[in-house]
Design a protein around this motif. Sequence first.
Motif, PDB file in Angstrom:
ATOM      1  N   ALA A  25     -52.759 -42.535 -75.460  1.00 25.04           N
ATOM      2  CA  ALA A  25     -52.543 -43.707 -76.313  1.00 25.04           C
ATOM      3  C   ALA A  25     -53.846 -44.097 -77.000  1.00 25.04           C
ATOM      4  CB  ALA A  25     -52.002 -44.872 -75.487  1.00 25.04           C
ATOM      5  N   SER A  26     -54.935 -44.068 -76.250  1.00 19.93           N
ATOM      6  CA  SER A  26     -56.213 -44.437 -76.837  1.00 19.93           C
ATOM      7  C   SER A  26     -56.633 -43.447 -77.927  1.00 19.93           C
ATOM      8  CB  SER A  26     -57.240 -44.563 -75.697  1.00 19.93           C
ATOM      9  OG  SER A  26     -58.519 -44.279 -76.153  1.00 19.93           O
ATOM     10  N   ARG A  27     -56.423 -42.159 -77.684  1.00 19.90           N
ATOM     11  CA  ARG A  27     -56.775 -41.141 -78.694  1.00 19.90           C
ATOM     12  C   ARG A  27     -55.986 -41.308 -79.984  1.00 19.90           C
ATOM     13  NH1 ARG A  27     -58.570 -36.033 -76.764  1.00 19.90           N
ATOM     14  NH2 ARG A  27     -57.968 -35.165 -78.775  1.00 19.90           N
ATOM     15  N   LEU A  28     -54.719 -41.700 -79.857  1.00 22.48           N
ATOM     16  CA  LEU A  28     -53.861 -41.813 -81.040  1.00 22.48           C
ATOM     17  C   LEU A  28     -53.855 -43.231 -81.606  1.00 22.48           C
ATOM     18  CD1 LEU A  28     -50.782 -39.789 -79.657  1.00 22.48           C
ATOM     19  CD2 LEU A  28     -52.516 -38.941 -81.255  1.00 22.48           C
ATOM     20  N   TYR A  30     -52.420 -45.723 -80.135  1.00 19.02           N
ATOM     21  CA  TYR A  30     -51.078 -46.198 -79.867  1.00 19.02           C
ATOM     22  C   TYR A  30     -51.140 -47.218 -78.728  1.00 19.02           C
ATOM     23  CZ  TYR A  30     -48.663 -42.434 -82.488  1.00 19.02           C
ATOM     24  OH  TYR A  30     -48.170 -41.606 -83.446  1.00 19.02           O
ATOM     25  N   ILE A  31     -50.004 -47.875 -78.482  1.00 19.51           N
ATOM     26  CA  ILE A  31     -49.892 -48.812 -77.361  1.00 19.51           C
ATOM     27  C   ILE A  31     -49.416 -48.052 -76.132  1.00 19.51           C
ATOM     28  CG2 ILE A  31     -48.562 -50.773 -76.476  1.00 19.51           C
ATOM     29  CD1 ILE A  31     -48.351 -51.694 -79.434  1.00 19.51           C
ATOM     30  N   TYR A  32     -50.013 -48.341 -74.986  1.00 20.21           N
ATOM     31  CA  TYR A  32     -49.583 -47.719 -73.742  1.00 20.21           C
ATOM     32  C   TYR A  32     -48.703 -48.686 -72.952  1.00 20.21           C
ATOM     33  CZ  TYR A  32     -49.771 -46.332 -68.848  1.00 20.21           C
ATOM     34  OH  TYR A  32     -49.431 -46.034 -67.565  1.00 20.21           O
ATOM     35  N   VAL A  33     -47.558 -48.223 -72.510  1.00 18.94           N
ATOM     36  CA  VAL A  33     -46.674 -49.042 -71.676  1.00 18.94           C
ATOM     37  C   VAL A  33     -46.427 -48.347 -70.340  1.00 18.94           C
ATOM     38  CG1 VAL A  33     -44.419 -50.141 -71.453  1.00 18.94           C
ATOM     39  CG2 VAL A  33     -45.534 -50.069 -73.696  1.00 18.94           C
ATOM     40  N   ASP A  34     -46.883 -48.990 -69.267  1.00 14.35           N
ATOM     41  CA  ASP A  34     -46.749 -48.486 -67.898  1.00 14.35           C
ATOM     42  C   ASP A  34     -45.497 -49.118 -67.278  1.00 14.35           C
ATOM     43  OD1 ASP A  34     -46.933 -47.991 -65.189  1.00 14.35           O
ATOM     44  OD2 ASP A  34     -49.001 -48.692 -64.982  1.00 14.35           O
ATOM     45  N   THR A  35     -44.379 -48.392 -67.313  1.00 15.66           N
ATOM     46  CA  THR A  35     -43.126 -48.996 -66.828  1.00 15.66           C
ATOM     47  C   THR A  35     -43.121 -49.117 -65.305  1.00 15.66           C
ATOM     48  OG1 THR A  35     -41.875 -46.916 -66.672  1.00 15.66           O
ATOM     49  CG2 THR A  35     -41.832 -48.071 -68.797  1.00 15.66           C
ATOM     50  N   VAL A 125     -45.901 -45.800 -79.560  1.00 21.52           N
ATOM     51  CA  VAL A 125     -45.964 -46.188 -78.152  1.00 21.52           C
ATOM     52  C   VAL A 125     -45.990 -44.942 -77.266  1.00 21.52           C
ATOM     53  CG1 VAL A 125     -44.576 -47.198 -76.284  1.00 21.52           C
ATOM     54  CG2 VAL A 125     -44.892 -48.452 -78.409  1.00 21.52           C
ATOM     55  N   VAL A 126     -46.861 -44.950 -76.264  1.00 22.37           N
ATOM     56  CA  VAL A 126     -46.839 -43.937 -75.216  1.00 22.37           C
ATOM     57  C   VAL A 126     -46.341 -44.651 -73.963  1.00 22.37           C
ATOM     58  CG1 VAL A 126     -48.161 -42.261 -73.864  1.00 22.37           C
ATOM     59  CG2 VAL A 126     -48.865 -42.797 -76.214  1.00 22.37           C
ATOM     60  N   MET A 127     -45.194 -44.220 -73.439  1.00 23.14           N
ATOM     61  CA  MET A 127     -44.583 -44.904 -72.298  1.00 23.14           C
ATOM     62  C   MET A 127     -44.399 -43.930 -71.152  1.00 23.14           C
ATOM     63  SD  MET A 127     -41.062 -47.168 -72.395  1.00 23.14           S
ATOM     64  CE  MET A 127     -41.637 -48.310 -73.640  1.00 23.14           C
ATOM     65  N   ASP A 128     -44.830 -44.319 -69.957  1.00 25.33           N
ATOM     66  CA  ASP A 128     -44.637 -43.423 -68.820  1.00 25.33           C
ATOM     67  C   ASP A 128     -43.768 -44.059 -67.745  1.00 25.33           C
ATOM     68  OD1 ASP A 128     -46.592 -45.123 -67.538  1.00 25.33           O
ATOM     69  OD2 ASP A 128     -46.971 -43.467 -66.151  1.00 25.33           O
ATOM     70  N   GLY A 129     -43.024 -43.201 -67.012  1.00 19.22           N
ATOM     71  CA  GLY A 129     -42.129 -43.696 -65.978  1.00 19.22           C
ATOM     72  C   GLY A 129     -41.325 -42.575 -65.348  1.00 19.22           C
ATOM     73  N   ASP A 206     -57.219 -30.094 -65.177  1.00 21.95           N
ATOM     74  CA  ASP A 206     -57.905 -31.380 -65.035  1.00 21.95           C
ATOM     75  C   ASP A 206     -57.376 -32.351 -66.094  1.00 21.95           C
ATOM     76  OD1 ASP A 206     -59.332 -31.031 -67.422  1.00 21.95           O
ATOM     77  OD2 ASP A 206     -61.037 -30.098 -66.400  1.00 21.95           O
ATOM     78  N   ILE A 207     -57.818 -33.607 -65.968  1.00 15.89           N
ATOM     79  CA  ILE A 207     -57.262 -34.667 -66.815  1.00 15.89           C
ATOM     80  C   ILE A 207     -57.464 -34.360 -68.300  1.00 15.89           C
ATOM     81  CG2 ILE A 207     -57.499 -37.131 -67.402  1.00 15.89           C
ATOM     82  CD1 ILE A 207     -58.206 -37.571 -64.403  1.00 15.89           C
ATOM     83  N   GLY A 208     -58.662 -33.896 -68.644  1.00 14.14           N
ATOM     84  CA  GLY A 208     -58.968 -33.604 -70.045  1.00 14.14           C
ATOM     85  C   GLY A 208     -58.039 -32.555 -70.631  1.00 14.14           C
ATOM     86  N   GLN A 209     -57.734 -31.534 -69.867  1.00 13.79           N
ATOM     87  CA  GLN A 209     -56.841 -30.474 -70.354  1.00 13.79           C
ATOM     88  C   GLN A 209     -55.425 -31.011 -70.588  1.00 13.79           C
ATOM     89  OE1 GLN A 209     -57.598 -27.848 -66.966  1.00 13.79           O
ATOM     90  NE2 GLN A 209     -58.376 -26.270 -68.363  1.00 13.79           N
ATOM     91  N   VAL A 210     -54.983 -31.875 -69.688  1.00 15.17           N
ATOM     92  CA  VAL A 210     -53.629 -32.422 -69.830  1.00 15.17           C
ATOM     93  C   VAL A 210     -53.549 -33.316 -71.070  1.00 15.17           C
ATOM     94  CG1 VAL A 210     -51.795 -33.739 -68.699  1.00 15.17           C
ATOM     95  CG2 VAL A 210     -53.326 -32.328 -67.316  1.00 15.17           C
ATOM     96  N   VAL A 211     -54.577 -34.161 -71.249  1.00 14.39           N
ATOM     97  CA  VAL A 211     -54.614 -35.053 -72.419  1.00 14.39           C
ATOM     98  C   VAL A 211     -54.576 -34.218 -73.700  1.00 14.39           C
ATOM     99  CG1 VAL A 211     -56.049 -36.697 -73.717  1.00 14.39           C
ATOM    100  CG2 VAL A 211     -55.828 -36.926 -71.229  1.00 14.39           C
ATOM    101  N   GLU A 212     -55.403 -33.167 -73.740  1.00 18.70           N
ATOM    102  CA  GLU A 212     -55.488 -32.299 -74.921  1.00 18.70           C
ATOM    103  C   GLU A 212     -54.130 -31.664 -75.233  1.00 18.70           C
ATOM    104  OE1 GLU A 212     -58.617 -32.896 -76.168  1.00 18.70           O
ATOM    105  OE2 GLU A 212     -57.435 -32.030 -77.800  1.00 18.70           O
ATOM    106  N   ALA A 213     -53.459 -31.191 -74.193  1.00 16.42           N
ATOM    107  CA  ALA A 213     -52.155 -30.536 -74.377  1.00 16.42           C
ATOM    108  C   ALA A 213     -51.154 -31.494 -75.021  1.00 16.42           C
ATOM    109  CB  ALA A 213     -51.626 -30.027 -73.032  1.00 16.42           C
TER     110      ALA A 213
END
Length: 229
Positions: A25-28, A30-35, A125-129, A206-213
């Motif tokens: 969300a920060s890279r794009l 966008y708003i992050y919503v943690d459901t 929006v990036v929403m996770d759940g 690692d976290i960076g690879q997942v974010v990049e993907a």
Amino acid sequence: TQDRINVAIDGPAGAGKSTVARMVASRLSYIYVDTGAMYRAVTWYMLREGIGPDDHELVRQTMRNLVIELVPGAEGQQVYINSEDVTPHIRSLQVSSQVSQYAKLEPVRTRLSQLQREMALGRGVVMDGRDIGTTVLPDAEVKIFMTASVEERALRRFKELGGKEQISLEQLENDIAKRDRLDESREISPLRRAEDSFLLDTTSMDIGQVVEAIVSRCRAYVDGERNHL
Ligand code: CDP
Ligand code: CDP
């Protein structure tokens, strides 16, 4: 035009959803919503008020009157219930062990899903759940189903706790496996992979690879739409 899209990220506990979703969300911008934070906040409130998950009528009444607000902040997102900041309480082991019992209840799911849909109306929006790609935002342009082995997920949580709680790695693994089973087997919007989602196994990423993907899938989608104009 589709310059701003919605991104749905689902998966089991400890897969890395919230960490990665916040960074995407920060890279794009966008708003992050943690459901999950919303289900945790409701659980904490019910426990404090002494309302059990079997007390269906009281749960229904309580959900009708609750005011739930999410405020994005630098330290992640804060959750308010009836104007009270409950964020400091919602990650406790007690809430973690009870949350699935409340998250399966119809009045809880209906109300929270509705709020979540409203938050995503403007897109971006990036929403996770657990049920975002299947139920909350079935029309999200990018859907990710994020997994990792249960051993790896327990280890991540164990490191995160850093000895602050009296719990062994084995116990943590059991708790996570049990919560996954409850989330997968409930009747209303269970945890399951949407057919049109991208399966991302992060066990050895690692976290960076997942974010990049994920960011590159989002950019590819937006660019693809532009080229069709
Ligand atoms: O961070 P962690 O994976 O431990 O959990 P969470 O995302 O904070 O979610 C906590 C619990 O809320 C899950 O185990 C589910 O029972 C419930 N939940 C749900 O039912 N639907 C969602 N969209 C998000 C969370
Ligand atoms: O939200 P979810 O329960 O899916 O997971 P999380 O709370 O974002 O991540 C759990 C822990 O795993 C955090 O401490 C992350 O820093 C860590 N993590 C990791 O080590 N490697 C990854 N690829 C993703 C997350």
